[in-house]
Design a protein around this motif. Structure first.
Motif, PDB file in Angstrom:
ATOM      1  N   ARG A 145      42.331  71.571  -4.825  1.00  0.00           N
ATOM      2  CA  ARG A 145      43.555  72.281  -5.235  1.00  0.00           C
ATOM      3  C   ARG A 145      43.210  73.610  -5.900  1.00  0.00           C
ATOM      4  O   ARG A 145      43.866  74.612  -5.693  1.00  0.00           O
ATOM      5  CB  ARG A 145      44.380  71.426  -6.205  1.00  0.00           C
ATOM      6  CG  ARG A 145      45.533  70.692  -5.478  1.00  0.00           C
ATOM      7  CD  ARG A 145      46.474  70.006  -6.467  1.00  0.00           C
ATOM      8  NE  ARG A 145      45.825  68.896  -7.164  1.00  0.00           N
ATOM      9  CZ  ARG A 145      45.582  67.704  -6.604  1.00  0.00           C
ATOM     10  NH1 ARG A 145      45.941  67.463  -5.350  1.00  0.00           N
ATOM     11  NH2 ARG A 145      44.980  66.747  -7.280  1.00  0.00           N
ATOM     12  N   SER A 146      42.152  73.597  -6.687  1.00  0.00           N
ATOM     13  CA  SER A 146      41.826  74.873  -7.346  1.00  0.00           C
ATOM     14  C   SER A 146      41.328  75.898  -6.321  1.00  0.00           C
ATOM     15  O   SER A 146      41.638  77.079  -6.410  1.00  0.00           O
ATOM     16  CB  SER A 146      40.891  74.663  -8.543  1.00  0.00           C
ATOM     17  OG  SER A 146      39.579  74.968  -8.210  1.00  0.00           O
ATOM     18  N   ALA A 147      40.593  75.439  -5.300  1.00  0.00           N
ATOM     19  CA  ALA A 147      40.173  76.359  -4.221  1.00  0.00           C
ATOM     20  C   ALA A 147      41.405  76.952  -3.534  1.00  0.00           C
ATOM     21  O   ALA A 147      41.472  78.149  -3.251  1.00  0.00           O
ATOM     22  CB  ALA A 147      39.307  75.624  -3.208  1.00  0.00           C
ATOM     23  N   ASP A 148      42.387  76.092  -3.306  1.00  0.00           N
ATOM     24  CA  ASP A 148      43.605  76.517  -2.642  1.00  0.00           C
ATOM     25  C   ASP A 148      44.365  77.539  -3.494  1.00  0.00           C
ATOM     26  O   ASP A 148      44.843  78.565  -3.005  1.00  0.00           O
ATOM     27  CB  ASP A 148      44.472  75.278  -2.386  1.00  0.00           C
ATOM     28  CG  ASP A 148      45.522  75.540  -1.333  1.00  0.00           C
ATOM     29  OD1 ASP A 148      45.240  76.317  -0.395  1.00  0.00           O
ATOM     30  OD2 ASP A 148      46.637  74.999  -1.455  1.00  0.00           O
TER      31      ASP A 148
ATOM     32  N   MET B 206      34.345  77.245  -0.751  1.00  0.00           N
ATOM     33  CA  MET B 206      34.004  76.561  -1.996  1.00  0.00           C
ATOM     34  C   MET B 206      33.337  75.238  -1.655  1.00  0.00           C
ATOM     35  O   MET B 206      33.849  74.482  -0.826  1.00  0.00           O
ATOM     36  CB  MET B 206      35.233  76.311  -2.875  1.00  0.00           C
ATOM     37  CG  MET B 206      34.839  75.611  -4.188  1.00  0.00           C
ATOM     38  SD  MET B 206      36.249  75.167  -5.204  1.00  0.00           S
ATOM     39  CE  MET B 206      36.573  76.708  -6.017  1.00  0.00           C
ATOM     40  N   ILE B 207      32.192  75.004  -2.266  1.00  0.00           N
ATOM     41  CA  ILE B 207      31.540  73.708  -2.107  1.00  0.00           C
ATOM     42  C   ILE B 207      31.930  72.846  -3.301  1.00  0.00           C
ATOM     43  O   ILE B 207      31.695  73.224  -4.456  1.00  0.00           O
ATOM     44  CB  ILE B 207      30.010  73.861  -2.001  1.00  0.00           C
ATOM     45  CG1 ILE B 207      29.657  74.627  -0.714  1.00  0.00           C
ATOM     46  CG2 ILE B 207      29.338  72.481  -2.011  1.00  0.00           C
ATOM     47  CD1 ILE B 207      28.168  74.784  -0.463  1.00  0.00           C
TER      48      ILE B 207
ATOM     49  N   ASN C  12      31.585  74.415  -7.020  1.00  0.00           N
ATOM     50  CA  ASN C  12      32.463  73.939  -8.094  1.00  0.00           C
ATOM     51  C   ASN C  12      31.733  72.920  -8.967  1.00  0.00           C
ATOM     52  O   ASN C  12      31.501  71.781  -8.568  1.00  0.00           O
ATOM     53  CB  ASN C  12      33.719  73.309  -7.471  1.00  0.00           C
ATOM     54  CG  ASN C  12      34.789  73.065  -8.517  1.00  0.00           C
ATOM     55  OD1 ASN C  12      34.475  72.701  -9.652  1.00  0.00           O
ATOM     56  ND2 ASN C  12      36.034  73.281  -8.151  1.00  0.00           N
ATOM     57  N   PHE C  13      31.352  73.350 -10.166  1.00  0.00           N
ATOM     58  CA  PHE C  13      30.603  72.476 -11.077  1.00  0.00           C
ATOM     59  C   PHE C  13      31.515  71.790 -12.087  1.00  0.00           C
ATOM     60  O   PHE C  13      31.038  71.267 -13.078  1.00  0.00           O
ATOM     61  CB  PHE C  13      29.593  73.300 -11.887  1.00  0.00           C
ATOM     62  CG  PHE C  13      28.536  73.965 -11.062  1.00  0.00           C
ATOM     63  CD1 PHE C  13      27.671  73.211 -10.280  1.00  0.00           C
ATOM     64  CD2 PHE C  13      28.374  75.342 -11.084  1.00  0.00           C
ATOM     65  CE1 PHE C  13      26.675  73.826  -9.530  1.00  0.00           C
ATOM     66  CE2 PHE C  13      27.385  75.968 -10.349  1.00  0.00           C
ATOM     67  CZ  PHE C  13      26.524  75.202  -9.560  1.00  0.00           C
ATOM     68  N   SER C  14      32.810  71.833 -11.861  1.00  0.00           N
ATOM     69  CA  SER C  14      33.735  71.383 -12.902  1.00  0.00           C
ATOM     70  C   SER C  14      33.625  69.888 -13.200  1.00  0.00           C
ATOM     71  O   SER C  14      33.997  69.445 -14.276  1.00  0.00           O
ATOM     72  CB  SER C  14      35.177  71.699 -12.486  1.00  0.00           C
ATOM     73  OG  SER C  14      35.512  70.894 -11.375  1.00  0.00           O
TER      74      SER C  14
END
Ligand code: HAM
Length: 434
Positions: free
Chosen positions: A384-387, A344-345, A373-375
């Motif tokens: 954390r979301s990647a994890d 994830m970038i 990740n454009f969030s």
């Protein structure tokens, strides 16, 4: 005015709430969230690989079939009663396929002169049966079908069973974990003949035998069905007396040659479908808590002639995904989920976005699966979301990375970090992922 009658803003917001759509799926079918789909794919890949190792080619067809296909006795009566059948807008009766065998027979019969026989074909269709949903039984399931069309004989019967056995082995099962129960429709035919069961009863008697384990007083039901107590008793006795046949012993030897040693002869296996003519089998978990069959199949030498084709011998099986998954779960053989995304970038500040996207495109050309990740969330939240998604690597891209052309790749499971130029990232990921 009573409380109920009051027309007010409360009512309209109430109805607004009532109008909210349910998130539940249709009864007896499943949603496949990524973790479920991962297992599904794992199953399918093993099924496909083993079939291909045995020289099977994949085929497919539409879920929709003309209802007539099943009315014409190609399918089991019970399965027939469980079909989803409806009229389309043109008034044609359509059925969602309850099994694949009639479709396979139709397809082969349609091109019988062009298809080189024997044909070894496999497919993993979803099939629909209006059953009472319960453990191991749903209204939609996926079913590997592997069939050999165009050869008679014990070698093809053995090969079909060996395919089933190899799939179980490839999924990590030990021969002690499952057993292949085999019988032969010709045993029943001989008994029906010697007991004197009239032709018009044999189909129903076979289906009753197929459900025998679920029936409390089998003798009573059989007597009621054939309206003859003496014959019912004789039939049960004869069936119990037969422990094997020369053919089934030949099959056992052929299987042993192929390294299959967990076949047992079990004359209580009859299979419900009318179309079977010879060897029939089912595969069961040896753990009695998991009672439902994992595979069911057998030889059906007359089905294709229903399509006006020459009689073409055939043998095959169906293996369901629901029971397969239950088996893997019960034996601790389920694979652990890993997402297909490798990296994830994360974007540190908005004006690094286009650089991050470029970096991702470059890595994709090198075959790395990358999510950007454009969030716009804080970097810690992005990581954390990647994890949480179990993505193994992250790179944070901000002005610093954009200007230096060097990126810190973080391994989320070990916490290890390494700083590399763009053209070294793919190589690093692949060597770490193994
Ligand atoms: P079947 O015994 O009806 O055979 O189904 C084969 C397998 O599909 C079963 O052993 C079970 O694993 C799974 N299965 C069946 N019904 C359900 C259900 N409602 N929910 C979940 N799983 C289910 C046939 O369909 C034959 N056409 C197989 C065949 C192919 N024979 C020759 N070639």
């Amino acid at each position: 005015m009573t409380k109920r009658e009051k027309p007010s803003a409360v009512d309209s917001s109430d109805s607004g709430r009532r109008a909210r759509l349910s998130t539940e799926s249709y009864k007896g079918v499943r949603d496949f969230y990524p973790e479920d789909q991962f297992i599904q794919r794992y199953l399918f890949e093993h099924m496909e690989r083993v079939c291909e190792l045995f020289g099977f080619e994949e085929y497919s067809a539409s879920i929709l079939e003309p209802a007539e296909l099943y009315r014409s006795k190609t399918s089991e009566e019970i399965v027939n009663e469980q079909t989803y059948t409806f009229a389309d807008r043109g008034g044609r009766d359509v059925t969602l396929r309850p099994e694949m065998t009639p479709t396979l027979a139709r397809m082969i019969a349609a091109r019988q002169r062009d298809i080189p026989l024997p044909a070894r074909w496999y497919s993993i269709p979803n099939v629909f049966r209006y059953e009472r949903p319960q453990k191991g039984r749903l209204r939609e399931h996926w079913q590997l079908n592997a069939d050999i069309v165009g050869v008679e004989g014990v070698e093809a019967d053995a090969e079909i069973i060996a395919v089933a056995h190899s799939i179980m082995r490839s999924l990590g099962a030990d021969e002690r974990n499952f057993e292949i129960r085999v019988s032969d429709r010709r045993i029943l035919d001989a008994i029906y003949h010697s007991v004197g069961i009239a032709k018009e009863y044999t189909g129903n008697v076979t289906r009753l035998l197929d459900r025998r384990a679920k029936i409390d007083d089998f003798e009573k039901e059989l007597t009621a069905l054939i309206a003859h107590e003496e014959k019912a008793v004789k039939l049960i006795e004869e069936l119990e007396n037969i422990t094997s046949t020369a053919y089934l012993e030949e099959l056992r030897v052929a299987l042993e040659h192929m390294g299959v040693r967990n076949m047992i002869v079990d004359t209580s296996i009859t299979r419900g479908f009318d179309y079977y003519t010879g060897m029939v089998f089912e595969v069961f978990d040896t753990d009695p808590n998991n009672r439902r069959s994992l595979f069911g199949g057998g030889r059906y030498d007359n089905l294709l002639s229903l399509f006006g084709a020459e009689p073409i011998p055939a043998v095959g099986f169906g293996m369901g995904d629901v029971t397969a998954r239950d088996f893997l779960e019960a034996h601790n053989l389920l694979p652990t989920y890993t997402p297909s995304t490798e990296l994830m970038i994360c974007i540190v500040e908005p004006d690094a976005t286009s650089h991050a996207v470029q970096l991702a495109q470059g890595l994709r050309r090198e075959d790395v699966a990358v999510a950007v990740n454009f969030s716009g969330k804080r970097i810690g939240d992005q990581v954390r979301s990647a994890d949480k998604m179990k993505i193994p690597f992250v790179i944070a891209v901000g002005a610093k990375e954009r200007d230096s052309g060097r990126y810190t790749v973080k391994n989320l499971s070990t916490g290890a970090e390494i700083t590399l130029p763009a053209d070294r990232i793919a190589e690093h990921l692949f060597s770490s992922l193994g």
